[in-house]
Design a protein around this motif. Structure first.
Motif, mmCIF file in Angstrom:
data_model
loop_
_atom_site.group_PDB
_atom_site.id
_atom_site.type_symbol
_atom_site.label_atom_id
_atom_site.label_comp_id
_atom_site.label_asym_id
_atom_site.label_seq_id
_atom_site.Cartn_x
_atom_site.Cartn_y
_atom_site.Cartn_z
ATOM 1 N N VAL A 199 -35.310 38.708 -6.062
ATOM 2 C CA VAL A 199 -34.326 38.539 -5.773
ATOM 3 C C VAL A 199 -34.478 37.356 -4.356
ATOM 4 N N GLY A 200 -33.928 36.517 -4.095
ATOM 5 C CA GLY A 200 -33.725 36.030 -2.495
ATOM 6 C C GLY A 200 -34.935 34.995 -2.660
ATOM 7 N N ASP A 201 -35.769 34.882 -1.502
ATOM 8 C CA ASP A 201 -37.012 34.024 -1.349
ATOM 9 C C ASP A 201 -38.147 33.345 -2.595
ATOM 10 N N ILE A 202 -38.533 32.655 -3.154
ATOM 11 C CA ILE A 202 -39.968 32.501 -3.849
ATOM 12 C C ILE A 202 -41.133 32.673 -2.641
ATOM 13 N N PRO A 203 -41.554 33.506 -2.472
ATOM 14 C CA PRO A 203 -42.598 32.976 -1.848
ATOM 15 C C PRO A 203 -43.659 32.623 -2.116
ATOM 16 N N GLY A 204 -44.233 31.725 -0.858
ATOM 17 C CA GLY A 204 -44.796 29.987 -1.181
ATOM 18 C C GLY A 204 -44.222 29.339 -1.503
ATOM 19 N N VAL A 205 -42.565 29.461 -1.867
ATOM 20 C CA VAL A 205 -41.530 28.520 -1.938
ATOM 21 C C VAL A 205 -40.768 28.150 -0.494
ATOM 22 N N THR A 206 -40.677 26.519 0.387
ATOM 23 C CA THR A 206 -40.136 26.705 1.420
ATOM 24 C C THR A 206 -39.303 25.610 0.910
ATOM 25 N N ILE A 207 -37.602 25.944 1.965
ATOM 26 C CA ILE A 207 -36.891 24.692 2.153
ATOM 27 C C ILE A 207 -37.423 23.991 1.425
ATOM 28 N N GLY A 208 -36.850 22.737 1.026
ATOM 29 C CA GLY A 208 -37.064 21.459 1.301
ATOM 30 C C GLY A 208 -38.174 20.762 0.624
ATOM 31 N N ASP A 209 -38.771 21.867 -0.350
ATOM 32 C CA ASP A 209 -39.608 21.760 -1.350
ATOM 33 C C ASP A 209 -39.177 20.802 -2.567
ATOM 34 N N ILE A 210 -39.589 20.080 -3.365
ATOM 35 C CA ILE A 210 -38.917 18.773 -4.314
ATOM 36 C C ILE A 210 -39.515 18.761 -5.308
ATOM 37 N N PHE A 211 -39.514 18.707 -6.333
ATOM 38 C CA PHE A 211 -39.348 18.926 -8.003
ATOM 39 C C PHE A 211 -38.909 18.347 -8.961
ATOM 40 N N CYS A 212 -39.448 16.967 -9.786
ATOM 41 C CA CYS A 212 -39.178 16.308 -10.515
ATOM 42 C C CYS A 212 -38.901 16.562 -11.087
ATOM 43 N N PHE A 213 -39.022 17.547 -11.994
ATOM 44 C CA PHE A 213 -38.972 18.139 -13.674
ATOM 45 C C PHE A 213 -38.725 20.003 -13.242
ATOM 46 N N ARG A 214 -37.579 19.824 -14.404
ATOM 47 C CA ARG A 214 -36.920 21.091 -14.641
ATOM 48 C C ARG A 214 -37.556 22.303 -15.400
ATOM 49 N N MET A 215 -38.762 21.286 -16.308
ATOM 50 C CA MET A 215 -40.143 22.590 -16.593
ATOM 51 C C MET A 215 -40.850 23.139 -15.297
ATOM 52 N N GLU A 216 -41.390 22.317 -14.075
ATOM 53 C CA GLU A 216 -41.518 22.457 -12.673
ATOM 54 C C GLU A 216 -41.433 23.726 -12.288
ATOM 55 N N LEU A 217 -39.801 23.937 -12.129
ATOM 56 C CA LEU A 217 -39.317 24.619 -11.453
ATOM 57 C C LEU A 217 -39.363 26.537 -12.162
ATOM 58 N N CYS A 218 -39.543 26.223 -13.500
ATOM 59 C CA CYS A 218 -39.426 27.409 -14.021
ATOM 60 C C CYS A 218 -41.251 27.800 -13.532
ATOM 61 N N VAL A 219 -42.294 26.840 -13.938
ATOM 62 C CA VAL A 219 -43.875 27.198 -14.311
ATOM 63 C C VAL A 219 -43.614 28.182 -12.473
ATOM 64 N N VAL A 220 -43.058 27.658 -11.334
ATOM 65 C CA VAL A 220 -43.443 28.347 -10.078
ATOM 66 C C VAL A 220 -42.146 29.285 -9.726
ATOM 67 N N GLY A 221 -41.654 29.651 -11.011
ATOM 68 C CA GLY A 221 -40.462 30.733 -11.107
ATOM 69 C C GLY A 221 -39.070 30.711 -9.860
ATOM 70 N N LEU A 222 -38.895 29.003 -9.578
ATOM 71 C CA LEU A 222 -37.639 28.961 -8.637
ATOM 72 C C LEU A 222 -36.455 29.149 -9.369
ATOM 73 N N HIS A 223 -36.303 28.588 -11.216
ATOM 74 C CA HIS A 223 -35.005 28.894 -11.776
ATOM 75 C C HIS A 223 -35.915 28.809 -12.836
ATOM 76 N N GLY A 224 -35.452 29.352 -13.337
ATOM 77 C CA GLY A 224 -36.545 30.233 -15.015
ATOM 78 C C GLY A 224 -35.488 29.170 -16.475
ATOM 79 N N GLN A 225 -34.479 28.996 -16.025
ATOM 80 C CA GLN A 225 -34.031 27.856 -17.244
ATOM 81 C C GLN A 225 -34.313 26.462 -17.304
ATOM 82 N N PRO A 226 -35.193 26.040 -18.542
ATOM 83 C CA PRO A 226 -35.413 24.162 -18.551
ATOM 84 C C PRO A 226 -34.330 23.572 -18.453
ATOM 85 N N GLN A 227 -32.964 23.754 -18.618
ATOM 86 C CA GLN A 227 -31.952 23.606 -19.360
ATOM 87 C C GLN A 227 -30.397 24.109 -18.318
#
Length: 642
Positions: A199-227
């Motif tokens: 819950v809250g910020d993910i360690p190692g992910v900072t505000i302003g980080d960019i991701f080009c794919f939904r699966m990349e969000l899943c890989v780092v655990g920022l958002h766990g749903q591919p769709q």
């Protein structure tokens, strides 16, 4: 390490109402990436991997390709909800398990194993992050994302080979590169933050980080749903029988959404047809109920914005914008005439500026800089029209205008005898170059770049097609010689002196610019050092090129590229009078830019060009940095920029 704690979340076990069994009907992002496709069945007998012979220059690309294909012969694609638990590290520095929640061996997925467990439903919050903890987790996320991008680019190169007719070793069915990369990393237990729901910020992910794919969000655990747009612990998995939301994606694709930045009116899920049109009333269940429960318990949610971008490989990027609270929810009649649930999300105060705002600011800066920042610009054309794009010079700190007094170079100046060394022959291609042409063979049988001009992986040296080649300027093997592809700004910084940042997003593996100066012979170096002039010694740059495309965590027999070999760089570069924007890049032990040696206008391997490529995705307005190696009294960059 510091005393960071991973605390079990507050007790939510108030007497609940009648238990709700959710119907899995996620809020899908319209026109977003499709769910991961089902892969071809596993091969009964994986292809035999040929051992690597260091003396065989032309076998290495084929060897790595074979490992990649072999892995996919056994690796299924990701499941629809992304609920996979990779290896949990019980000794991961400052993350202290809550008493009674220590992992058991039976619940830990070993890296490389094929067993996929359910994603954890345990809610925790990371607290007391010390600077050393932040540095560690930032490095962990950085390496994980770099590996993901490396795999994705490599998969793109493989697909291009198939498209060009070289299908001898490829799987008969093509799969999207972003899904391939995520699947391989999941199989090796390299997905982050899957053992607990943070819950809250993910360690190692900072505000302003960019991701080009939904699966990349899943890989780092920022958002766990591919769709799905709402990530939450479902009621069936929750310890208290109530769903809890942890993150949402705001993409502006729903007709009833309203987004003013700090305040978002977020429309719930459900009731839509396959075209994203509202055709039924929504229900208070699944993600809708999870957001309502998060509001009830005062639990913050992460907000990721999906933005359209021409710079993205899939025309859309995702930006982490920080933490919000759900402060209000109501049932309303939507624009289509059906009932929808609406949630008012308000951004928590005292966070750094939203990444989406920075991107909009950078875009406006590139088109109308004086309207956005009327003060501080020394010049809007530091390169004096020598580059394809103007280079800005900005200083709102002091009166230092030093960079305008130097002659701007777009490429390195070599001594005349350098170009007279060795063969001047080039490829005889009249159209597009292929893997059997003369220049491709010099590179080991394949080109170093994909069709988008992205570096597939770093090498000791890259041969590009040059002026003696018959291929056109559009050739795939002409990348770094074409100059800037992005807009840059040299700026004055209180922390690093002069620095460089881009006004555009830079993709990982993309070319940035050349590190340009005047090459000096050994005799000239002795004279210049006696006069106290600033010199750059290329041999001192760290070999960061080996990090880009390093697949050793995926393939156990991966070997760092050894060819073509390069003799020690026994020359210096004078940047005391003539230079380009690269000379203002700051030093970092954890850089986002690498130095790649390239030849194209001559064949003297002792005098390569120093070409700079992005080691990771770089958001607009984020400072670019290089690893200059050991800093000492001979490091010209430190003297230049302080």
């Amino acid at each position: 390490m510091g005393s960071t704690s991973m605390l079990q979340f507050q007790d939510l076990n108030d007497p609940p109402a009648a238990k709700i069994v959710p119907k899995i009907e996620p809020k899908l992002e319209p026109l977003d990436e499709p769910s991961p496709p089902t892969p071809p069945p596993p091969l009964s007998t994986p292809p035999t991997l040929s051992p690597f012979a260091a003396s065989d220059v032309f076998s290495e690309f084929s060897r790595i390709s074979e490992m990649f294909r072999s892995a996919f012969g056994q690796c299924p694609a990701g499941n629809g909800d992304g609920s996979v638990l990779p290896e949990a590290d019980p000794d991961s520095l400052a993350l202290v398990p809550v008493p009674g929640t220590e992992p058991h061996l039976s619940n830990v997925t070993v890296a490389g194993a094929r067993k996929h467990e359910q994603r954890s439903s345990e809610l925790v919050r990371v607290t007391d992050m010390k600077s050393e903890d932040q540095q560690y987790y930032r490095g962990l996320v950085r390496k994980t994302r770099m590996l993901y991008d490396s795999l994705r680019v490599f998969a793109v190169a493989e697909d291009e080979k198939q498209k060009n007719g070289d299908t001898g070793h490829l799987l008969h069915r093509r799969t999207r590169a972003d899904l391939k990369a995520a699947a391989l990393m999941r199989e090796r237990g390299l997905w982050l933050n899957r053992d607990k729901r943070i819950v809250g910020d993910i360690p190692g992910v900072t505000i302003g980080d960019i991701f080009c794919f939904r699966m990349e969000l899943c890989v780092v655990g920022l958002h766990g749903q591919p769709q799905a747009g709402i990530d939450y612990v479902p009621a069936s998995h929750s310890s208290n029988g109530e769903p809890i939301a942890t993150s949402v994606i705001v993409s502006g694709g729903y007709e009833d959404d309203e987004d003013s930045g700090d305040i978002v009116i977020y429309t719930g899920h459900g009731g839509q047809d396959k075209n994203g049109k509202q055709v039924m009333h929504q229900k208070l269940e699944c993600g809708n109920l999870a957001l309502e429960r998060s509001m009830n318990y005062g639990i913050e949610v992460r907000v990721i914005r999906g933005l359209k971008s021409g710079a993205a490989v899939n025309s859309k990027i995702y930006v982490y914008d920080g933490l919000y609270r759900v402060v209000e929810t109501w049932f309303d009649v939507g624009k289509s005439g059906f009932g929808v649930f609406k949630f008012k999300l308000v951004r928590i105060e005292n966070q750094v500026e939203m990444g989406s705002n920075v991107m909009k600011f950078a875009y406006n800066l590139g088109t109308k800089p004086l309207d956005v920042r009327p003060k501080g610009y020394v010049t809007l054309n530091l390169s004096k029209n020598k580059e394809k794009f103007p280079v800005f010079l900005f200083n709102d700190i002091d009166g230092d205008h030093d960079p305008v007094h130097f002659e701007y170079l777009t490429t390195t100046i070599f001594p005349p005898y350098v170009s007279n060394y060795g063969s001047k022959a080039g490829c005889t291609c009249t159209g597009a170059c292929f893997n059997d042409c003369f220049c491709a063979m010099k590179n080991g049988g394949e080109f170093a770049y994909d069709m988008h001009g992205t570096l597939v992986r770093g090498k000791p040296l890259i041969f590009e097609c040059g002026p003696k080649c018959g291929c056109p300027p559009s050739c795939q093997n002409r990348v770094s010689q074409k100059g800037l592809k992005n807009r840059f700004e040299v700026f004055r910084s209180r922390e690093t002196g002069w620095g460089v940042r881009s006004l555009d997003m830079i993709q990982a593996g993309s070319f940035i610019c050349e590190y340009a100066g005047v090459v000096l012979t050994r005799e000239q170096v002795q004279i210049f050092t006696m006069n106290g002039d600033n010199l750059i010694y290329p041999s001192r740059f760290a070999d960061r090129w080996s990090e880009w495309g390093d697949l050793s965590q995926i393939f156990s027999d991966y070997v760092r590229p050894q060819h073509p070999t390069v003799p020690p760089l026994d020359f210096a570069m004078d940047v005391s009078r003539m230079r380009n924007l690269a000379c203002y890049m700051s030093h970092s032990s954890c850089p986002n830019v690498l130095v790649q040696l390239v030849l194209y206008d001559h064949n003297n391997v002792s005098f390569p060009h120093l070409m700079l490529f992005a080691l990771e995705k770089i958001p607009p307005m984020r400072e670019l940095s290089l690893d200059y190696g050991v800093a000492d009294e001979y490091m010209g960059k430190l003297a230049i920029c302080i």
